[in-house]
Design an enzyme around this catalytic site. Structure first.
Site, PDB file in Angstrom:
ATOM      1  N   ASP A 132      57.832  44.429 123.827  1.00  0.00           N
ATOM      2  CA  ASP A 132      58.407  45.065 122.608  1.00  0.00           C
ATOM      3  C   ASP A 132      57.506  46.340 121.966  1.00  0.00           C
ATOM      4  OD1 ASP A 132      60.440  46.231 120.991  1.00  0.00           O
ATOM      5  OD2 ASP A 132      60.758  44.595 119.677  1.00  0.00           O
ATOM      6  N   PRO A 158      60.253  50.355 112.157  1.00  0.00           N
ATOM      7  CA  PRO A 158      59.800  48.968 112.543  1.00  0.00           C
ATOM      8  C   PRO A 158      59.085  49.044 114.092  1.00  0.00           C
ATOM      9  CG  PRO A 158      62.134  49.011 112.687  1.00  0.00           C
ATOM     10  CD  PRO A 158      61.844  50.226 112.233  1.00  0.00           C
ATOM     11  N   GLY A 159      58.124  48.505 114.490  1.00  0.00           N
ATOM     12  CA  GLY A 159      57.680  48.329 115.809  1.00  0.00           C
ATOM     13  C   GLY A 159      56.203  48.449 115.935  1.00  0.00           C
TER      14      GLY A 159
HETATM   15  O1  DOR Z   1      60.555  46.765 115.819  1.00  0.00           O
HETATM   16  C1  DOR Z   1      61.312  47.071 116.700  1.00  0.00           C
HETATM   17  N1  DOR Z   1      61.124  48.525 117.272  1.00  0.00           N
HETATM   18  N2  DOR Z   1      62.241  46.503 117.202  1.00  0.00           N
HETATM   19  C2  DOR Z   1      63.154  47.096 117.963  1.00  0.00           C
HETATM   20  O2  DOR Z   1      64.236  46.402 118.103  1.00  0.00           O
HETATM   21  C3  DOR Z   1      63.130  48.461 118.191  1.00  0.00           C
HETATM   22  C4  DOR Z   1      62.064  49.108 118.262  1.00  0.00           C
HETATM   23  C5  DOR Z   1      61.791  50.497 118.233  1.00  0.00           C
HETATM   24  O3  DOR Z   1      62.504  51.188 119.086  1.00  0.00           O
HETATM   25  O4  DOR Z   1      60.844  51.109 117.506  1.00  0.00           O
END
Ligand code: DOR
Length: 448
Positions: free
Chosen positions: A317, A335-336
């Site tokens: 991810d 998020p990410g």
């Molecule tokens: O934390 C996340 N970021 N979860 C996701 O499902 C998408 C991703 C993003 O594209 O940044």
């Protein structure tokens, strides 16, 4: 199966890897690569080679395959491009990545997926397989042009609205039926949006103390249960993205004990194997991710599920974000987390060092299982003579300190900042060519 085959043969010449230990077992052997394949394997090979890589003590594994990478091209090239993501992938030991569809424009049609695939081929460091969106514009209202993407020169086989859940069960059913007809897979971001309005962190004491709206675990678990039943009913293939709750793993364990039609597979991210929502107290948005970091019990359950095979594989991810989207207050931050260059080390720390996985297990979860799930026939193969030379060499004793600014690309949003991690990818060989060595990538046509 993955449609348009890339040539196995690359222009890497004869490469001799000296003194490696396949799967970390047995006495060291030399491994000769020629014409994109493993040509010989044995002690002290007496052969001529264009290039010799001295890899004494390195563990040789099949090149890693990431089913879940965000490359941000087209649309957010300030955060990542196919090129910068390919560099990170090669440095992380990857020989194939699946690029998620939540780009701008969305990869919901043949033009976008063909662009991503072409860019991946031009860069040539790692096989870039575009993921197609399940629904048009990730809107959740009608199916995307799944057939056109499958038939395109990108030969898409994995479809996902990742970042969004495909919420409507009828659309999930139709997508499973449709992709099932040509051996495709629906990769679901399982999260009922009605249970997660405004969610900012795992629903629990830590989020409550900070006044953050919670992401309850049943929002994930209930969608996984529903979609497993739809996979069983339709006979389609469902892949569950980034399992974050031990309850989901429990359900998958039960589901797999039943004799049902269809195929269900699942992935877990490195960060969900190591980090918990205790980190919320830092209020540092680098720990904001969807699905969220959860509890110690969840981490334990996910590790056990990965060790036992209930969860098939690790997927990063990898989610690069530009500084202004991450270095801001929690509620505004995207998020990410970055993941491609730290995945192996985090897995060693969370699973290998505690004795939950050996190197054969690492090969299974980082390479063999994801290749099988996506239907790749030239990745995740055994390290044997005649097999494609997609290889990661790992220095098992290498220790390193993670610094976002030292990782590839412009994004720096690693949740492992400052951590000392064990094991380091020493070299990557993709289609018979050295693509990364000792922390530097080697683009086609020259070393850099
Ligand atoms: O934390 C996340 N970021 N979860 C996701 O499902 C998408 C991703 C993003 O594209 O940044």
């Amino acid at each position: 199966m993955n449609g348009v085959e890339r040539p196995t043969e690359e222009s890497g010449g004869r490469v001799l890897l000296r003194s490696v230990r396949p799967y970390g077992t047995g006495d060291p052997v030399d491994l000769l690569v020629e014409n994109g394949r493993i040509a010989a394997l044995g002690a002290d090979l007496d052969v001529e080679a264009d290039r010799v890589v001295h890899a004494e003590g390195a563990v040789a594994l099949p090149g890693f395959v990431d089913l879940h990478t965000h490359l941000r091209e087209p649309g957010r090239e300030d955060a990542e491009t196919v090129e910068s993501g390919s560099v990170a992938a090669a440095l992380g030991g990857y020989t194939a990545v699946f690029a998620m569809a939540n780009t701008d424009p969305v990869a919901d049609n043949a033009i976008v997926v063909e662009h991503v695939r072409r860019r991946g081929d031009e860069v040539g460091l790692v096989d870039v397989h575009p993921v197609g969106a399940v629904t048009a514009g990730l809107g959740g209202a009608k199916l995307a042009e799944i057939g056109a993407m499958a038939r395109s020169s990108a030969a898409v086989r994995v479809f996902s609205d990742d970042g969004h859940c495909v919420d409507d069960p009828l659309l999930v059913r139709r997508a499973l039926e449709y992709t099932g007809a040509f051996g495709g897979v629906v990769a679901q971001h399982a999260q009922d949006p009605r249970l997660t309005p405004g969610a900012q962190a795992h629903e629990g004491g830590n989020a409550a103390r900070l006044g953050l709206a919670g992401w309850p675990a049943p929002a994930e678990e209930s969608v996984v249960a529903r979609d497993c039943m739809l996979a069983g009913h339709t006979g389609g293939s469902l892949h569950v993205c980034h399992v974050s709750s031990a309850g989901t793993a429990d359900f998958l364990s039960w589901w797999r004990s039943r004799d049902v039609r269809g195929r269900v597979s699942a992935e877990v991210t490195p960060h969900h194997l190591l980090l918990t929502d205790e980190l919320l107290e830092t209020y540092d948005p680098r720990y904001k991710v969807n699905p969220p970091l959860r509890t110690d019990d969840d981490v334990r359950g996910l590790r056990e599920a990965l060790a036992s095979g209930v969860i098939d594989c690790v997927a990063t991810d990898h989610a690069p974000h530009a500084e202004q989207d991450k270095d801001c207050e929690w509620s505004a931050a995207r998020p990410g987390m970055l993941g491609l260059q730290t995945a192996l080390s985090v897995l060693v720390r969370g699973m290998v060092r505690p004795g939950l996985l050996d190197w054969r297990g690492v090969a299974r979860v980082l390479s063999e299982a994801p290749a099988r799930i996506a239907g790749l026939t030239d990745q995740g193969r055994p390290l044997e003579v005649g097999e494609p030379a997609n290889i990661a060499l790992v220095d098992p004793e290498g220790e390193w300190t993670v610094h976002g600014t030292e990782l590839a690309g412009t994004a720096v949003n690693t949740p492992f900042e400052g951590m000392v991690l064990p094991a380091r990818v020493f070299a990557t060989i993709s289609r018979g060519r050295v693509t990364a060595l000792d922390g530097k990538v080697e683009p086609r046509g020259g070393r850099s």
